[in-house]
Design a protein around this motif. Structure first.
Motif, PDB file in Angstrom:
ATOM      1  N   UNK A 131      18.785   4.437  72.534  1.00  0.00           N
ATOM      2  CA  UNK A 131      17.987   5.609  72.171  1.00  0.00           C
ATOM      3  C   UNK A 131      18.008   5.870  70.664  1.00  0.00           C
ATOM      4  N   UNK A 132      18.748   5.074  69.911  1.00  0.00           N
ATOM      5  CA  UNK A 132      18.740   5.184  68.460  1.00  0.00           C
ATOM      6  C   UNK A 132      17.872   4.130  67.788  1.00  0.00           C
ATOM      7  N   UNK A 133      17.029   3.448  68.574  1.00  0.00           N
ATOM      8  CA  UNK A 133      16.237   2.341  68.045  1.00  0.00           C
ATOM      9  C   UNK A 133      15.295   2.776  66.929  1.00  0.00           C
ATOM     10  N   UNK A 134      14.501   3.800  67.155  1.00  0.00           N
ATOM     11  CA  UNK A 134      13.535   4.216  66.146  1.00  0.00           C
ATOM     12  C   UNK A 134      14.238   4.602  64.843  1.00  0.00           C
ATOM     13  N   UNK A 138      13.716   2.694  61.321  1.00  0.00           N
ATOM     14  CA  UNK A 138      13.244   3.463  60.160  1.00  0.00           C
ATOM     15  C   UNK A 138      14.252   3.413  59.015  1.00  0.00           C
ATOM     16  N   UNK A 139      15.539   3.498  59.339  1.00  0.00           N
ATOM     17  CA  UNK A 139      16.571   3.431  58.303  1.00  0.00           C
ATOM     18  C   UNK A 139      16.603   2.055  57.632  1.00  0.00           C
ATOM     19  N   UNK A 140      16.325   1.000  58.396  1.00  0.00           N
ATOM     20  CA  UNK A 140      16.376  -0.357  57.860  1.00  0.00           C
ATOM     21  C   UNK A 140      15.082  -0.761  57.159  1.00  0.00           C
ATOM     22  N   UNK A 151       7.035  11.240  61.250  1.00  0.00           N
ATOM     23  CA  UNK A 151       6.854  12.171  62.373  1.00  0.00           C
ATOM     24  C   UNK A 151       8.169  12.363  63.121  1.00  0.00           C
ATOM     25  N   UNK A 152       8.875  11.268  63.373  1.00  0.00           N
ATOM     26  CA  UNK A 152      10.130  11.344  64.114  1.00  0.00           C
ATOM     27  C   UNK A 152      11.185  12.137  63.369  1.00  0.00           C
ATOM     28  N   UNK A 153      11.212  12.010  62.044  1.00  0.00           N
ATOM     29  CA  UNK A 153      12.205  12.721  61.255  1.00  0.00           C
ATOM     30  C   UNK A 153      11.998  14.228  61.296  1.00  0.00           C
TER      31      UNK A 153
END
Length: 165
Positions: A131-134, A138-140, A151-153
């Protein structure tokens, strides 16, 4: 050493090249039985038929097949292929022929050692929680932030990426 460790040492992605001639001979063994072997072959063929870089075609097919796995059938496979844009004739031809063998072997050769599934690598690092994939992607990500990351942030999407049924 268990069977998986032995395979990885001698024939898997960690094995030194050239691989022994007998690495991919004999009957295929799947951890969860014949249905898993069939599904893996369909998935390998869909990846092959969709072509390199066609994640937008291959992943919807994969999701559809996985979602219907409990009632797995060729009808399910063809329905998933049609709904995701995978050429059903090419998919069936691959599955029924030697291209299916080659697709399964190609996937086996690049599968890294892993403790279990799901096993997800982002930028070469394993992700402990799917569940931490997105967030991990995004971090990488190098470059300007894609809209999905922005949007997710600004929402709680980080917590609601996957729903398990």
């Amino acid at each position: 050493m268990n069977a998986r460790e032995c395979f990885n040492k001698h024939c898997g992605s960690d094995a030194p090249a050239p691989l022994p001639d007998d690495c991919f001979t004999g009957s295929l063994v799947c951890q969860h039985g014949e249905t898993e072997c069939q599904a893996n072959r369909w998935l390998a063929c869909a990846k092959e038929v969709a072509g390199a870089g066609a994640v937008q075609t291959y992943m919807p097919f994969t999701h559809c097949l996985e979602a219907g796995y409990d009632s797995f059938s060729k009808d399910l496979v063809l329905s998933c292929a049609s709904s995701s844009g995978v050429d059903t004739a090419a998919l069936t031809s691959c599955y029924d022929g030697s291209a299916g063998d080659e697709a399964v072997v190609a996937n086996a050769k690049v599968t890294p050692q892993h403790p279990g599934v799901p096993y997800i690598l982002v930028d070469g690092k394993s992700l402990d929680q799917p569940n931490g994939l997105l967030k991990a992607v995004c971090d990488a990500y190098k470059g300007s932030r894609p809209a999905a990351c922005q949007k997710a942030e600004s929402s709680e999407a980080w917590l609601n990426i996957f729903t398990y049924v």
